[in-house]
Design an enzyme around this catalytic site. Sequence first.
Site, mmCIF file in Angstrom:
data_model
loop_
_atom_site.group_PDB
_atom_site.id
_atom_site.type_symbol
_atom_site.label_atom_id
_atom_site.label_comp_id
_atom_site.label_asym_id
_atom_site.label_seq_id
_atom_site.Cartn_x
_atom_site.Cartn_y
_atom_site.Cartn_z
ATOM 1 C CG MET A 156 -1.882 -1.228 1.196
ATOM 2 S SD MET A 156 -2.687 -1.514 2.795
ATOM 3 C CE MET A 156 -1.391 -2.349 3.706
ATOM 4 C CB THR A 186 0.292 2.153 4.538
ATOM 5 O OG1 THR A 186 -0.618 3.240 4.349
ATOM 6 C CG2 THR A 186 -0.436 1.045 5.264
ATOM 7 C CG ASN A 187 2.473 7.425 7.489
ATOM 8 O OD1 ASN A 187 2.673 7.859 8.618
ATOM 9 N ND2 ASN A 187 3.454 7.156 6.652
ATOM 10 C CB CYS A 201 2.735 9.482 2.305
ATOM 11 S SG CYS A 201 2.265 8.234 1.092
#
Length: 242
Positions: free
Chosen positions: A10, A83-84, A198
């Site tokens: 992601m 992923t953030n 991100c």
Amino acid sequence: MRTLGLLGGMSWESTAVYYRLLNQGVARRCGGLHSAPLRIASVDFAPVAQWQSQGQWAAAAQHLGALGAGLWQAGAQGLVLATNTMHKVADDIEARAGLPLLHIADATGAAIRAAGLRCVGLLGTRFTMEDPSIVIDRLRERSGVEVLVPAAADRARVHATIYDELCRGVVGEPARAAFLGVIDRLAARGAQGVILGCTEIMLLLDPAQHAFPLFDSTTLHARAAVDWMLQDNDPANPRDLS
């Protein structure tokens, strides 16, 4: 070493970086032919991105949590969500997976505290910048860090660049210049540094090449995960991530 579960894809662009950083970190610390003991689940990002855009966070949490449970069944003892943005449902994923989760905001906040900064800007997806529950609230509550987000037009440009370029492996000078402009405007508002919040932004900006403090959440998260893997595992407290 503890065995780490890596829940990624992601996008896969940043997950590949996580894989490299985790193995390099273990090799650096242990020497010889040592590498990271990992269990990896890499998702098809397209449906996850669609759930994000449609606000179907529960569907995403169910899917990722089930994959996390598979990592537990495969022998993982802890979980990194690469992923953030999907940390919006980190608690749900952790509960469904049955594994302790190393939160990306904790690793980032620790680095900001160590640098002695109190106010930082945040670059990320629109979701991460506009929804405080993803990382902003945790940074404020656990690390005492005040977080500034870009103005609306800058948020739109950053978000579009992430999904239309960086997640597709496109890294260009116009995007780099645009991001540096956003950083300059955050600094003018009082940010003492900026979080690259991100996991793909580190493909565009290297903190080592900039005098202004940039906190790459990908590298910081991976570094914390290496620390965790190399700690002695206490059977009496298997969820202790300190």
